[in-house]
Design a protein around this motif. Structure first.
Motif, PDB file in Angstrom:
ATOM      1  N   ALA A 345    -102.219  70.017 -59.904  1.00  0.00           N
ATOM      2  CA  ALA A 345    -102.370  69.164 -61.082  1.00  0.00           C
ATOM      3  C   ALA A 345    -101.531  69.633 -62.271  1.00  0.00           C
ATOM      4  O   ALA A 345    -101.033  68.819 -63.045  1.00  0.00           O
ATOM      5  CB  ALA A 345    -103.845  69.095 -61.483  1.00  0.00           C
ATOM      6  N   PHE A 346    -101.361  70.961 -62.418  1.00  0.00           N
ATOM      7  CA  PHE A 346    -100.760  71.469 -63.657  1.00  0.00           C
ATOM      8  C   PHE A 346     -99.467  72.256 -63.479  1.00  0.00           C
ATOM      9  O   PHE A 346     -98.782  72.526 -64.470  1.00  0.00           O
ATOM     10  CB  PHE A 346    -101.776  72.360 -64.383  1.00  0.00           C
ATOM     11  N   ALA A 347     -99.113  72.626 -62.253  1.00  0.00           N
ATOM     12  CA  ALA A 347     -97.959  73.520 -62.081  1.00  0.00           C
ATOM     13  C   ALA A 347     -96.855  72.923 -61.212  1.00  0.00           C
ATOM     14  O   ALA A 347     -95.985  73.651 -60.745  1.00  0.00           O
ATOM     15  CB  ALA A 347     -98.422  74.857 -61.488  1.00  0.00           C
ATOM     16  N   GLY A 348     -96.866  71.615 -61.004  1.00  0.00           N
ATOM     17  CA  GLY A 348     -95.887  70.998 -60.116  1.00  0.00           C
ATOM     18  C   GLY A 348     -94.448  71.214 -60.553  1.00  0.00           C
ATOM     19  O   GLY A 348     -93.583  71.587 -59.757  1.00  0.00           O
ATOM     20  N   ALA A 349     -94.160  70.971 -61.834  1.00  0.00           N
ATOM     21  CA  ALA A 349     -92.789  71.112 -62.323  1.00  0.00           C
ATOM     22  C   ALA A 349     -92.327  72.562 -62.235  1.00  0.00           C
ATOM     23  O   ALA A 349     -91.172  72.839 -61.880  1.00  0.00           O
ATOM     24  CB  ALA A 349     -92.695  70.600 -63.754  1.00  0.00           C
ATOM     25  N   SER A 350     -93.202  73.498 -62.559  1.00  0.00           N
ATOM     26  CA  SER A 350     -92.835  74.914 -62.493  1.00  0.00           C
ATOM     27  C   SER A 350     -92.515  75.335 -61.064  1.00  0.00           C
ATOM     28  O   SER A 350     -91.565  76.093 -60.821  1.00  0.00           O
ATOM     29  CB  SER A 350     -93.967  75.781 -63.050  1.00  0.00           C
ATOM     30  N   LEU A 351     -93.295  74.840 -60.121  1.00  0.00           N
ATOM     31  CA  LEU A 351     -93.038  75.161 -58.722  1.00  0.00           C
ATOM     32  C   LEU A 351     -91.716  74.553 -58.259  1.00  0.00           C
ATOM     33  O   LEU A 351     -90.938  75.190 -57.551  1.00  0.00           O
ATOM     34  CB  LEU A 351     -94.187  74.649 -57.854  1.00  0.00           C
ATOM     35  N   GLY A 352     -91.452  73.318 -58.665  1.00  0.00           N
ATOM     36  CA  GLY A 352     -90.198  72.681 -58.289  1.00  0.00           C
ATOM     37  C   GLY A 352     -88.991  73.411 -58.834  1.00  0.00           C
ATOM     38  O   GLY A 352     -87.954  73.514 -58.166  1.00  0.00           O
ATOM     39  N   ALA A 353     -89.119  73.961 -60.047  1.00  0.00           N
ATOM     40  CA  ALA A 353     -87.998  74.654 -60.675  1.00  0.00           C
ATOM     41  C   ALA A 353     -87.641  75.950 -59.965  1.00  0.00           C
ATOM     42  O   ALA A 353     -86.523  76.455 -60.110  1.00  0.00           O
ATOM     43  CB  ALA A 353     -88.328  74.942 -62.142  1.00  0.00           C
ATOM     44  N   SER A 360     -83.834  65.957 -61.224  1.00  0.00           N
ATOM     45  CA  SER A 360     -84.463  64.870 -60.461  1.00  0.00           C
ATOM     46  C   SER A 360     -85.346  65.424 -59.346  1.00  0.00           C
ATOM     47  O   SER A 360     -86.418  64.879 -59.058  1.00  0.00           O
ATOM     48  CB  SER A 360     -83.394  63.945 -59.877  1.00  0.00           C
ATOM     49  N   VAL A 361     -84.921  66.524 -58.734  1.00  0.00           N
ATOM     50  CA  VAL A 361     -85.741  67.158 -57.693  1.00  0.00           C
ATOM     51  C   VAL A 361     -87.006  67.739 -58.303  1.00  0.00           C
ATOM     52  O   VAL A 361     -88.116  67.555 -57.777  1.00  0.00           O
ATOM     53  CB  VAL A 361     -84.934  68.248 -56.961  1.00  0.00           C
ATOM     54  N   VAL A 362     -86.879  68.437 -59.419  1.00  0.00           N
ATOM     55  CA  VAL A 362     -88.041  69.051 -60.074  1.00  0.00           C
ATOM     56  C   VAL A 362     -89.049  67.986 -60.495  1.00  0.00           C
ATOM     57  O   VAL A 362     -90.271  68.141 -60.287  1.00  0.00           O
ATOM     58  CB  VAL A 362     -87.581  69.874 -61.299  1.00  0.00           C
ATOM     59  N   ALA A 363     -88.583  66.894 -61.083  1.00  0.00           N
ATOM     60  CA  ALA A 363     -89.483  65.822 -61.511  1.00  0.00           C
ATOM     61  C   ALA A 363     -90.181  65.187 -60.316  1.00  0.00           C
ATOM     62  O   ALA A 363     -91.380  64.862 -60.375  1.00  0.00           O
ATOM     63  CB  ALA A 363     -88.703  64.771 -62.287  1.00  0.00           C
ATOM     64  N   ALA A 364     -89.459  65.012 -59.223  1.00  0.00           N
ATOM     65  CA  ALA A 364     -90.054  64.410 -58.030  1.00  0.00           C
ATOM     66  C   ALA A 364     -91.108  65.320 -57.424  1.00  0.00           C
ATOM     67  O   ALA A 364     -92.141  64.850 -56.921  1.00  0.00           O
ATOM     68  CB  ALA A 364     -88.963  64.099 -56.999  1.00  0.00           C
ATOM     69  N   VAL A 365     -90.892  66.633 -57.445  1.00  0.00           N
ATOM     70  CA  VAL A 365     -91.896  67.575 -56.927  1.00  0.00           C
ATOM     71  C   VAL A 365     -93.211  67.406 -57.679  1.00  0.00           C
ATOM     72  O   VAL A 365     -94.299  67.322 -57.083  1.00  0.00           O
ATOM     73  CB  VAL A 365     -91.393  69.027 -57.036  1.00  0.00           C
ATOM     74  N   ALA A 366     -93.150  67.370 -59.008  1.00  0.00           N
ATOM     75  CA  ALA A 366     -94.365  67.209 -59.814  1.00  0.00           C
ATOM     76  C   ALA A 366     -95.036  65.872 -59.533  1.00  0.00           C
ATOM     77  O   ALA A 366     -96.273  65.793 -59.409  1.00  0.00           O
ATOM     78  CB  ALA A 366     -94.020  67.330 -61.296  1.00  0.00           C
TER      79      ALA A 366
END
Length: 464
Positions: A345-353, A360-366
């Motif tokens: 819920a809260f760490a999707g963008a950080s994990l994608g980075a 675009s990949v980071v945003a899609a991961v979140a």
């Protein structure tokens, strides 16, 4: 078949140690074993995404369904063997345990032959279809998969011996060897991918090399430990024995993993039909599968510990101990999965980075991770319950809890939600399927299916 207590029974820690201590002494090493493998998968993805590029990350993401198929086939022989082996050892039936051990090796060899033949005949066309004609992604994926599939016999052998040693109470040994092998694998992958520039093929070569080393080390441990089933059993017993029972008990868990591969394939195909940035979403979905794959492994460790404890104690007629372990395991799995839900819920963008600097990949991961993990908390306890049933010899109950979601609910929901709302709402198929599975599990519990005797009920036919 020999029955009743035997000298080996008195040495069986699963029948004598306090449940809490027994659970921790087996669950923690297994969590280390599985999590180091999952961590390797994550680090490998970071190497590929950071040092090779988004296209290469999409290529290994495209290979995920086949990687899950390999995992599924590993559990087909190993999972079925584990259920039988635990009950034979719990009952002190060592001769029967040796026969099951040998038969599982023969089955694994036969599965390997069929897999390699099928991959050579159908592999290139399948990968091309999943890549939606993108040759820049399909080419590296084919090279990656060919190496893994040719190394499948090693993976199957490693899985068999690790499962057997877990059932025999050597989870600590497996943990130490696993950490060593996976650390070496991380180093080998860095050299092959980054320093030698072998790309995704280097990742596959590192994986097969590490699996070979792990199998050799497990064989050496078995040869030196007289309390384990001897390697000589593989020469004395028939490699054709017990295939039907092994298959019937291993099939539900195997089909569960194949169902995951089916779901992943459907997601990739659906992404190919949308107007979205295909490569970015494929790469992002690959990141999510690696992250959730790592998150899945500790709960799998808890479930496998339940299988070991239930199987040994059911074989010895100690269902009171099996019940206590089941409750402890379900509670532990629930706490872990709640943590995964919060991270999604809260760490999707950080994990994608961590995997890519492509926005675009980071945003899609979140965007993918948040809905997929909304009801993740219930998945762990249901998996534990399924492995409890499997250890007792009831494949139909196991199948009900492991196959309905990946084979029926999720595929249907993916198609419907994509048609109605597109890729932005596609990912809600997963929490909806989790909710329906929870209702099914609660129904089974309310009807008294939580605990059942190994024999003496209508389900005895199922165990046979």
């Amino acid at each position: 078949m020999s029955v009743g207590p035997a000298p080996e029974t008195r040495k069986n820690q699963f029948l004598t140690r306090p449940i809490g201590r027994l659970f921790l002494s087996n669950a923690l090493p297994m969590a280390v074993v599985l999590s180091t493998g999952g961590l390797l998968n994550v680090i490998d993805g970071i190497f590929v995404g950071r040092f090779v590029g988004a296209q290469a990350l999409a290529a290994v993401s495209l290979a995920f369904p086949v990687v899950m198929l390999l995992t599924a086939l590993t559990t087909l022989a190993g999972g079925g063997m584990s259920s039988l082996l635990a009950r034979h050892l719990g009952a002190g039936s060592r001769t029967e345990a040796e026969a099951v051990f040998a038969g599982a090796h023969g089955l694994a060899l036969a599965i390997s032959a069929v897999l390699v033949a099928g991959a050579l005949a159908l592999g290139p066309a399948t990968v091309s279809a999943l890549a939606a004609g993108n040759s820049a992604v399909a080419g590296p994926a084919q090279s990656y998969l060919l190496i893994l599939i040719l190394g499948a016999p090693i993976q199957f052998g490693l899985g068999l011996h690790a499962d057997a040693m877990r059932i025999e109470g050597r989870a600590g040994h497996i943990a130490v060897l696993s950490v060593l092998v996976n650390l070496l694998n991380i180093g080998a992958n860095y050299v092959a991918i980054v320093l030698l520039g072998l790309g995704v093929a280097g990742s596959a070569l590192g994986t097969v090399s590490a699996q070979t080393l792990g199998l050799v080390l497990l064989l050496l441990v078995r040869a030196r430990d007289r309390d384990l089933l001897p390697l000589g059993a593989l020469l004395r017993a028939s490699w054709l024995s017990g295939w039907r029972q092994i298959l019937s008990l291993g099939l539900p868990l195997c089909l569960n993993f194949i169902g995951m591969a089916l779901v992943a394939s459907m997601v990739l195909l659906v992404i190919g039909t949308t107007d979205a940035d295909h490569a970015a979403y494929i790469a992002a979905y690959g990141v999510v599968t690696r992250v959730l794959g790592l998150a899945f492994l500790p709960q799998m460790a808890i479930a496998l510990t339940t299988q070991s404890i239930t199987g040994n104690n059911a074989g010895a007629g100690r269902m009171d101990r099996a019940t206590s372990a089941l409750r402890l395991a379900m509670g532990s799995a629930l706490l872990w999965c709640l943590g995964v839900t919060l991270a999604g819920a809260f760490a999707g963008a950080s994990l994608g980075a961590l995997f890519s600097d492509d926005r675009s990949v980071v945003a899609a991961v979140a965007a993918i991770l948040r809905p997929m993990t909304a009801l993740y908390a219930i998945t762990g306890p249901i998996l534990v319950l399924a492995l409890h049933f499997q250890a007792m010899g009831y494949p139909l109950r196991t199948a009900a809890l492991t196959l309905v979601k990946p084979w029926v609910l999720t595929p249907a929901l993916l198609v419907v939600l994509n048609a109605l709302a597109g890729i932005d709402r596609l990912w809600f198929a997963f929490p909806v399927a989790d909710g329906v599975l929870l209702v099914l599990a609660l129904t089974m519990v309310r009807r008294g299916h939580l605990i059942a005797p190994v024999q003496g009920t209508a389900d005895a036919k199922e165990a046979a």
